[in-house]
Design a protein around this motif. Structure first.
Motif: not given
Length: 810
Positions: A211-235
């Motif tokens: 079983v492979l569920p499919l969702i319908h909508g929107f998915v996006d992801q970006a990373k924010i570089n904070v000097f030596t750290r990285t934040v991932y923002l997922t919608l």
């Protein structure tokens, strides 16, 4: 052949991770092989009977050699009928559908990576194919017509799946509910109707790995570089399959409590220090009984959906804004009661309702729903316990933006702040932010219990702008919990908020295309009253309105028929007897119980699926490297080392997102003021802060002027200054001021008698005089070149005065 046991077979927490699929066919069967790492499985589909679907899962787990042996045996056994042929390689089974004659198999043939969570990839469906299951099938005209209708649902646009991560549930559900107790959220599984004939989708124990569920909508992801750290923002936005359809054909709520345009939006902010989500071992963190948990992951969920009363708009007339009609007046508000009971069961209490429809109209339209919705919530609320009552907030957002007297984004952030204090958000581990002395640190995971529900009439333009403002405030709290900010407040003019803004623009446009066939008309900038919104968006708004009107009038009927066929929605006749909840206890009591987590749920770690040498050895193929990020901003200088959470402008005057900003005058009475946490900025950092803005200096000098006494003296001298004809002449240097004043007095006859009585005559008219008399600075000599040629003993003072008068006039 011996039967191998999959090492994760007895583990109820293991999820499906089959990712490589191959289709083989014989005259009588389809054989589908699927593999993960070095283990393989087989699925058999019978092709002899076109009217029935027989799918058999082989319980045996094969290694590579045993799979090759099995395929050779099938090849040898079917030589008389053409043998075994390889049809294609694909990436997943969407499901099976039967129209009028026989069954069809829908497969995913192309995919692309759009997200990465804890080592689990999220894919977008790029291309599909449809195959006939039966060996011999005849297509009639009706079959061809229904097949074309079915294919109008474009599976290559905004359909997403994951092999090893349950994308139908929120991050909080996946990390807190064990897999043996966790169901797929079939509300968001758009291929539920296609998978139901072959697999059991309601039983969590022993559920199929195919079983492979499919969702319908929107998915996006970006990373924010904070000097030596990285934040991932997922919608992640999940659209409900219940009561789905086109704009004017699905309005309000149906008899089952399902609302139109229902979308759950999840905002995940994470700092993955390692590939997996985390560890649950308490020994790794001695001061927390939960250990480090999943402390690098936070999640905030908000909800949009149509107003849950029975109403509709007749779209047969060629008008862009058909009138709104409330079709059924239910004194017990049955559809709304079912809807809110479902929300309580999914998210818990309390429920915050933000209603953004218009309150004042020349011709009542939206205001009809405003009154009905308010009456509905008031009726249902009277039966809930006091601490579980729904919080209803009605605010005319369009009028507030049009008038310009209110800070629209600030008011929406206030609503979010109030709801966050009550519902919280999910954080999978102990708090990482700094705390003041004497304040206890949070050592347990934080759970979101409750939901903020936003709506307007269409749940598109105003709703998306409101959800952005709410998400911005929640974004600050999530970063604060992860230890990136000293206070949970973000300015608008920073790189991190720019990333969030672009993601919510795409989020709103995508959902609008799905519901209306056009992009957003009013964007976030419209309600922020920026220069871009005032000048550059009018032509785009006009174009989108025309496109929306055309699609709603001409294409929505076919679109609705295709969605109903794809989702298996059967046309039903209206019935008089509908199952109703009790008119007083319309809610399920267990839905009001608080959430508790005794231990965090284990997550299937798919190291072998993620760590692939042929991918990790090339940066161009590594998704985490090619992902959108703040370092790829086109206008950003190469040597810019500014924090992405720091405002790019020197000072945001009276900014609603400023940590020490004064109270907003536009805040409504229902907005609960929340004190901002005290800034722990070091005094040295304060000393190095930037210079005040010139406008600030100007305003301060006008409100609190300095040297007021000296300025009063200067002003008094100015208003008393002589206004004779000579005063209009050009003034000399400052050292000649006394000479000028005395000359003016002389021309007016002042001090002439005193001048004539002076015993010492003037010696030289070219020498400036001083003291009280004319001769105070003179010499004993005669007046050289005088008008009378007299010597120093001359008593003719009048002649001397006349000479100087003539000299002054010259």
């Amino acid at each position: 052949m011996r039967q191998h046991q999959d090492p994760s077979e007895d583990d109820p927490n293991a999820l499906n991770s089959l990712s490589k699929f191959t289709l083989f066919e014989t005259k009588s069967r389809f054989y589908i092989t699927a593999s993960t790492s070095d283990t393989h499985r087989v699925l058999k589909i019978d092709r002899t009977d076109p009217t029935s679907l027989n799918v058999t899962e082989d319980a045996t787990t094969y290694d590579s050699n045993e799979l090759d042996l099995l395929l050779r045996m099938v090849q040898d056994g079917n030589k008389s009928q053409g043998g075994l042929e390889k049809v294609l390689e694909f990436h997943g089974i969407v499901g099976f559908v039967r129209l009028t004659a026989g069954w069809y198999l829908v497969l995913i043939t192309k995919r692309s990576v759009v997200g990465l969570l804890g080592g689990h990839y999220i894919y977008h469906c790029d291309e599909t194919t449809l195959l006939t299951v039966a060996n011999k099938a005849e297509r009639t005209a009706q079959e061809t017509k229904m097949l074309n209708t079915f294919q109008q649902v474009d599976l290559t646009k905004n359909f997403y799946f994951s092999y090893s991560y349950d994308i139908t549930n929120t991050l909080q559900t996946n990390l807190t509910v064990p897999a043996h107790d966790r169901l797929w959220n079939t509300r968001f599984m758009w291929n539920h109707h296609l998978l139901s004939p072959a697999f059991d989708l309601e039983e969590p124990k022993g559920r199929s790995r195919w079983v492979l569920p499919l969702i319908h909508g929107f998915v996006d992801q970006a990373k924010i570089n904070v000097f030596t750290r990285t934040v991932y923002l997922t919608l992640i936005a999940r659209r409900s399959r219940h009561y789905a359809g086109a704009r004017f054909l699905t309005r309000g709520a149906n008899e089952h409590g399902h609302v139109a345009n229902e979308v759950e939006t999840e905002q995940i902010v994470s700092e993955p220090l390692a590939t997996p989500f985390g560890t649950r071992a308490a020994r790794m963190h001695p001061w927390s009984e939960f250990g480090t948990g999943y402390g690098g992951y936070t999640s905030f969920v908000q909800y949009r959906g149509s107003i849950p009363v029975t109403w509709h708009q007749e779209s047969t007339q060629l008008t862009a804004r058909p009138p709104i009609e409330i079709t059924i007046k239910d004194p017990f508000y049955t559809p709304a009661a079912k809807h809110f009971d479902d929300l309580l069961g999914r998210y818990g209490a309390p429920i915050y309702i933000l209603n953004l429809i218009k309150s004042r109209e020349t011709q009542p339209r939206e205001s009809k729903l405003l009154f009905e919705y308010g009456q509905c919530v008031a009726y249902l609320n009277q039966f809930l316990p006091e601490d579980k009552k729904m919080r209803y907030i009605a605010w005319d957002m369009a009028q507030a933006a049009k008038s310009g007297h209110q800070d629209v984004m600030g008011v929406l952030e206030d609503v979010c702040e109030e709801s966050l204090q009550a519902t919280k958000f999910f954080h999978g581990g102990p708090a990482r932010n700094e705390v003041a002395d004497g304040v206890a640190r949070r050592e347990k995971p934080l759970l979101q219990q409750g939901i903020l529900r936003v709506n307007c009439v269409d749940c598109l333009d105003r709703t998306n702008a409101a959800q952005f403002a709410i998400a911005k405030r929640a974004f600050g709290h999530q970063l604060y919990a992860l230890g990136f900010l000293a206070t949970p407040y973000l300015p608008f003019a920073c790189d991190a908020v720019d990333v969030l803004t672009e993601m919510y623009h795409d989020h709103g446009d995508t959902l609008a295309w799905q519901y209306t066939g056009s992009a957003l008309v009013n964007r976030v900038d419209t309600y922020r009253r920026t220069k871009a919104a005032q000048w550059s968006s009018h032509s785009r708004d006009l174009l989108e309105n025309i496109r929306r009107f055309y699609n709603n009038s001409m294409l929505d009927a076919d679109k609705q028929a295709a969605i109903n066929l794809f989702l298996g929605v059967e046309p039903t006749l209206p019935v008089n007897r509908v199952e109703r909840p009790h008119y007083r206890q319309w809610f399920t009591p267990s839905h009001l119980e608080p959430l508790r987590v005794d231990e965090l749920a284990p997550i299937n770690q798919v190291f072998k699926e993620y760590y692939k040498p042929h991918i990790l050895s090339q940066f161009g193929r590594l998704y985490a490297f090619t992902m959108n990020s703040t370092t790829k901003f086109a206008g950003k200088p190469k040597n810019d080392i500014q924090s992405p959470f720091e405002s790019r402008v020197p000072t945001e005057l009276v900014s609603p997102t400023q940590a020490n900003a004064p109270s907003r005058r536009s805040a409504h009475r229902w907005a609960t003021p929340t004190a901002a946490p005290e800034s722990q900025t070091d005094e040295k950092v304060t000393a190095l802060s930037k210079e005040p803005h010139p406008i600030e200096n100007l305003v301060a000098s006008l409100l609190e002027p300095t040297d007021i006494e000296q300025k009063e003296k200067d002003y008094d001298w100015y208003i008393r200054y002589p206004t004779t004809d000579l005063s209009t002449q050009a003034l000399g240097e400052e050292k000649d001021l006394k000479l000028y004043v005395r000359a003016v007095r002389l021309t007016e006859g002042e001090g002439v008698d005193n001048l004539l009585s002076t015993s010492v005559p003037m010696s030289n008219p070219q020498v400036p005089w001083g003291g009280e008399g004319w001769g105070a600075a003179g010499t004993a000599g005669g007046v050289a070149g005088g008008p009378t040629g007299t010597s120093g003993g001359n008593d003719d003072g009048k002649g001397s005065a006349a000479y100087y008068e003539a000299w002054l006039k010259a």
